[in-house]
Design a protein around this motif. Structure first.
Motif, mmCIF file in Angstrom:
data_model
loop_
_atom_site.group_PDB
_atom_site.id
_atom_site.type_symbol
_atom_site.label_atom_id
_atom_site.label_comp_id
_atom_site.label_asym_id
_atom_site.label_seq_id
_atom_site.Cartn_x
_atom_site.Cartn_y
_atom_site.Cartn_z
ATOM 1 N N VAL A 1 4.992 9.398 -3.974
ATOM 2 C CA VAL A 1 5.805 8.614 -4.917
ATOM 3 C C VAL A 1 5.179 7.292 -5.343
ATOM 4 O O VAL A 1 5.841 6.489 -6.000
ATOM 5 N N THR A 2 3.899 7.065 -5.023
ATOM 6 C CA THR A 2 3.355 5.720 -5.232
ATOM 7 C C THR A 2 2.479 5.569 -6.468
ATOM 8 O O THR A 2 2.203 4.440 -6.889
ATOM 9 N N GLU A 3 1.987 6.653 -7.037
ATOM 10 C CA GLU A 3 0.979 6.544 -8.099
ATOM 11 C C GLU A 3 1.456 5.771 -9.323
ATOM 12 O O GLU A 3 0.717 4.949 -9.880
ATOM 13 N N VAL A 4 2.661 6.025 -9.780
ATOM 14 C CA VAL A 4 3.137 5.419 -11.030
ATOM 15 C C VAL A 4 3.215 3.907 -10.896
ATOM 16 O O VAL A 4 2.667 3.157 -11.722
ATOM 17 N N ALA A 5 3.877 3.436 -9.859
ATOM 18 C CA ALA A 5 4.023 1.990 -9.678
ATOM 19 C C ALA A 5 2.705 1.336 -9.285
ATOM 20 O O ALA A 5 2.407 0.220 -9.726
ATOM 21 N N PHE A 6 1.904 2.011 -8.461
ATOM 22 C CA PHE A 6 0.618 1.433 -8.074
ATOM 23 C C PHE A 6 -0.278 1.230 -9.294
ATOM 24 O O PHE A 6 -0.918 0.182 -9.448
ATOM 25 N N ASN A 7 -0.305 2.205 -10.178
ATOM 26 C CA ASN A 7 -1.113 2.070 -11.390
ATOM 27 C C ASN A 7 -0.608 0.924 -12.257
ATOM 28 O O ASN A 7 -1.387 0.113 -12.768
ATOM 29 N N ALA A 8 0.698 0.833 -12.401
ATOM 30 C CA ALA A 8 1.269 -0.218 -13.255
ATOM 31 C C ALA A 8 1.035 -1.605 -12.680
ATOM 32 O O ALA A 8 0.631 -2.530 -13.398
ATOM 33 N N LEU A 9 1.267 -1.757 -11.389
ATOM 34 C CA LEU A 9 1.211 -3.089 -10.783
ATOM 35 C C LEU A 9 -0.218 -3.502 -10.431
ATOM 36 O O LEU A 9 -0.621 -4.646 -10.697
ATOM 37 N N HIS A 10 -0.971 -2.602 -9.851
ATOM 38 C CA HIS A 10 -2.329 -2.953 -9.409
ATOM 39 C C HIS A 10 -3.332 -2.891 -10.555
ATOM 40 O O HIS A 10 -4.073 -3.852 -10.795
ATOM 41 N N ASN A 11 -3.343 -1.784 -11.262
ATOM 42 C CA ASN A 11 -4.368 -1.597 -12.292
ATOM 43 C C ASN A 11 -4.048 -2.334 -13.588
ATOM 44 O O ASN A 11 -4.948 -2.908 -14.209
ATOM 45 N N ARG A 12 -2.793 -2.335 -14.004
ATOM 46 C CA ARG A 12 -2.457 -2.988 -15.268
ATOM 47 C C ARG A 12 -2.177 -4.478 -15.088
ATOM 48 O O ARG A 12 -2.595 -5.285 -15.912
ATOM 49 N N LEU A 13 -1.434 -4.825 -14.031
ATOM 50 C CA LEU A 13 -1.024 -6.221 -13.850
ATOM 51 C C LEU A 13 -1.921 -6.979 -12.878
ATOM 52 O O LEU A 13 -1.776 -8.193 -12.724
ATOM 53 N N GLY A 14 -2.832 -6.294 -12.210
ATOM 54 C CA GLY A 14 -3.809 -6.970 -11.367
ATOM 55 C C GLY A 14 -3.280 -7.501 -10.056
ATOM 56 O O GLY A 14 -3.836 -8.456 -9.494
ATOM 57 N N ILE A 15 -2.229 -6.885 -9.513
ATOM 58 C CA ILE A 15 -1.644 -7.334 -8.252
ATOM 59 C C ILE A 15 -2.359 -6.645 -7.088
ATOM 60 O O ILE A 15 -2.491 -5.425 -7.055
ATOM 61 N N ALA A 16 -2.821 -7.431 -6.129
ATOM 62 C CA ALA A 16 -3.474 -6.864 -4.941
ATOM 63 C C ALA A 16 -2.434 -6.153 -4.088
ATOM 64 O O ALA A 16 -1.403 -6.735 -3.747
ATOM 65 N N MET A 17 -2.681 -4.885 -3.766
ATOM 66 C CA MET A 17 -1.712 -4.087 -3.015
ATOM 67 C C MET A 17 -2.475 -3.226 -2.015
ATOM 68 O O MET A 17 -2.561 -2.003 -2.159
ATOM 69 N N SER A 18 -3.027 -3.864 -0.984
ATOM 70 C CA SER A 18 -3.949 -3.162 -0.086
ATOM 71 C C SER A 18 -3.274 -2.026 0.678
ATOM 72 O O SER A 18 -3.852 -0.943 0.834
ATOM 73 N N ASN A 19 -2.069 -2.247 1.187
ATOM 74 C CA ASN A 19 -1.384 -1.189 1.933
ATOM 75 C C ASN A 19 -1.075 0.002 1.033
ATOM 76 O O ASN A 19 -1.287 1.160 1.417
ATOM 77 N N THR A 20 -0.574 -0.285 -0.152
ATOM 78 C CA THR A 20 -0.233 0.784 -1.090
ATOM 79 C C THR A 20 -1.481 1.508 -1.558
ATOM 80 O O THR A 20 -1.482 2.734 -1.722
ATOM 81 N N GLN A 21 -2.568 0.761 -1.753
ATOM 82 C CA GLN A 21 -3.812 1.380 -2.186
ATOM 83 C C GLN A 21 -4.341 2.342 -1.123
ATOM 84 O O GLN A 21 -4.762 3.466 -1.441
ATOM 85 N N THR A 22 -4.326 1.910 0.126
ATOM 86 C CA THR A 22 -4.777 2.781 1.218
ATOM 87 C C THR A 22 -3.945 4.049 1.277
ATOM 88 O O THR A 22 -4.488 5.162 1.382
ATOM 89 N N TYR A 23 -2.639 3.888 1.207
ATOM 90 C CA TYR A 23 -1.735 5.041 1.275
ATOM 91 C C TYR A 23 -1.986 5.984 0.101
ATOM 92 O O TYR A 23 -2.134 7.195 0.270
ATOM 93 N N THR A 24 -2.054 5.429 -1.097
ATOM 94 C CA THR A 24 -2.159 6.239 -2.307
ATOM 95 C C THR A 24 -3.483 6.986 -2.367
ATOM 96 O O THR A 24 -3.512 8.207 -2.603
ATOM 97 N N GLU A 25 -4.566 6.282 -2.161
ATOM 98 C CA GLU A 25 -5.885 6.912 -2.299
ATOM 99 C C GLU A 25 -6.154 7.928 -1.193
ATOM 100 O O GLU A 25 -6.859 8.922 -1.423
ATOM 101 N N SER A 26 -5.573 7.712 -0.014
ATOM 102 C CA SER A 26 -5.805 8.644 1.096
ATOM 103 C C SER A 26 -5.010 9.937 0.939
ATOM 104 O O SER A 26 -5.294 10.923 1.631
#
Length: 394
Positions: free
Chosen positions: A346-371
């Motif tokens: 359930v994390t891809e949509v918000a992670f893309n919007a917040l991290h990739n578009r808005l530039g917010i660092a989200m290390s925990n979410t990034q680890t979870y999503t990419e793994s």
């Protein structure tokens, strides 16, 4: 405020133009443009679809693997036979389950086939998507039993995603009007009424209402659903700015601190990102967070982006839950020191919007999503979001 005759006339002209596939340029008067909807515009725009199609064609990762995952799933099978029912009966935890799984999975299959059509250009997938939607629109009349509102929300979230892609990218859908009538009469009255149950119910129902309203070009229902959605999202995820306790839910009988603590599964210590159902389990919490992200993504496509308003709640909630999913020990102040994991894909949509578009660092979410790529489907209302939203800049 009453619109001026000139503004009303402008909106009418835009509606006529849109019906034949013409749209004003982005610099057109915003006051007029807001009266129309962008199509396809439920969770995915045409630009996003084009990005995905290009990445899959080029064999780039993670999109190629995500597409292979989707195409190998049972949902993409052209041999699939729809299983519609006039009355879908869903009790608590889908017991009884009379058509509940069939409805949800046929909706996911229709969406899967719509994506497959756009990505491959193979019209057989568009025709299969249409066959699934037509079978249900010719049959279903109602949902019954205790889980009827939630079931209506889950299926009602997915049908418009499929319908938007087919209606606006495929050449012919003779029974489109009947499908629209199904959404308007069988789904919309239930979901737009909302719920006083656990927050994931109402968030999923508002997601369905928003998507259906876009497909129906129903501005009044869209605005009503967005108003309730914003209130429920604010009451579902706690952030420090809320004060000493979370906001009360927009409907129901929870209006004292003691009732609020009970509603939050007995949790009385509130930290950034904690959700109303975190101490119940992460599965249901994931449903609620996913619905928040889905609605925000649709509002962005529709030109009134809610991500800036929701970004603190979303980033903190994603970080809070993925931290524990990633292995961080749960402190005794959170859910008595023990949580039930299972946040889901359930994390891809918000992670893309917040991290990739808005530039917010989200290390925990990034680890979870990419793994966990490619993230597939929860077989309810989430499907193929690594494919559709990973790194999607559109």
């Amino acid at each position: 405020m009453r619109r001026s005759p000139l503004l009303a006339a402008g909106a009418a002209v835009l509606a006529v133009l849109a019906s034949v596939g013409l749209h004003l340029a982005p610099q057109a008067d915003a006051a007029v443009v807001q009266a129309t909807f962008a199509h396809p515009g439920v969770l995915l725009s045409r630009a996003q679809l084009d990005f995905v199609k290009g990445k899959v064609a080029a064999g780039e990762q993670p999109w190629a693997a995500a597409n292979s995952q989707m195409m190998a799933s049972r949902y993409a099978a052209l041999s699939r036979t729809p299983a519609p029912r006039a009355v879908v009966e869903c009790g608590s935890y889908s017991n009884p389950n009379n058509g509940c799984t069939d409805e949800r999975e046929d909706a996911i299959a229709a969406y899967t086939d719509a994506l497959a059509w756009y990505i491959t250009g193979n019209a057989a997938y568009a025709q299969k998507s249409i066959a699934l939607m037509d079978a249900w629109s010719a049959t279903i009349t109602s949902h019954t039993n205790s889980n009827a509102p939630l079931q209506t929300g889950w299926a009602g979230s997915v049908w418009p995603r499929a319908a938007e892609i087919i209606r606006y990218t495929y050449s012919s859908w003779p029974n489109q009007a009947r499908f629209a009538t199904m959404l308007r009469t069988v789904y919309l009255p239930t979901v737009i009424a909302g719920s006083s149950s656990n927050g994931n119910w109402e968030l999923s129902m508002m997601e369905a209402a928003v998507g259906i309203a876009v497909f129906l070009d129903d501005r009044a229902s869209y605005d009503r659903a967005i108003t309730r959605f914003k209130a429920r999202a604010a009451a579902y995820v706690y952030v420090t700015a809320d004060g000493s306790q979370p906001k009360y839910p927009p409907v129901g009988n929870v209006d004292t601190r003691a009732e609020l603590i009970s509603y939050w599964q007995g949790q009385s210590t509130f930290v950034d990102g904690l959700a109303q159902e975190s101490c119940r389990d992460f599965v249901h919490t994931g449903y609620g967070i996913s619905a928040i992200a889905h609605v925000a993504e649709t509002t962005r496509i529709q030109g009134a982006d809610l991500y800036p308003e929701l970004q603190d709640r979303l980033r903190h909630s994603l970080g809070f839950h993925t931290k524990f999913e990633n292995g961080t020990a749960v402190p005794s102040t959170i859910c008595g020191g023990s949580v039930t994991k299972g946040f889901g894909p359930v994390t891809e949509v918000a992670f893309n919007a917040l991290h990739n578009r808005l530039g917010i660092a989200m290390s925990n979410t990034q680890t979870y999503t990419e793994s966990r790529r490619p993230q597939g489907t929860n077989n309810l209302f989430v499907a193929w979001e690594t494919l559709t939203h990973a790194g999607n800049p559109a």
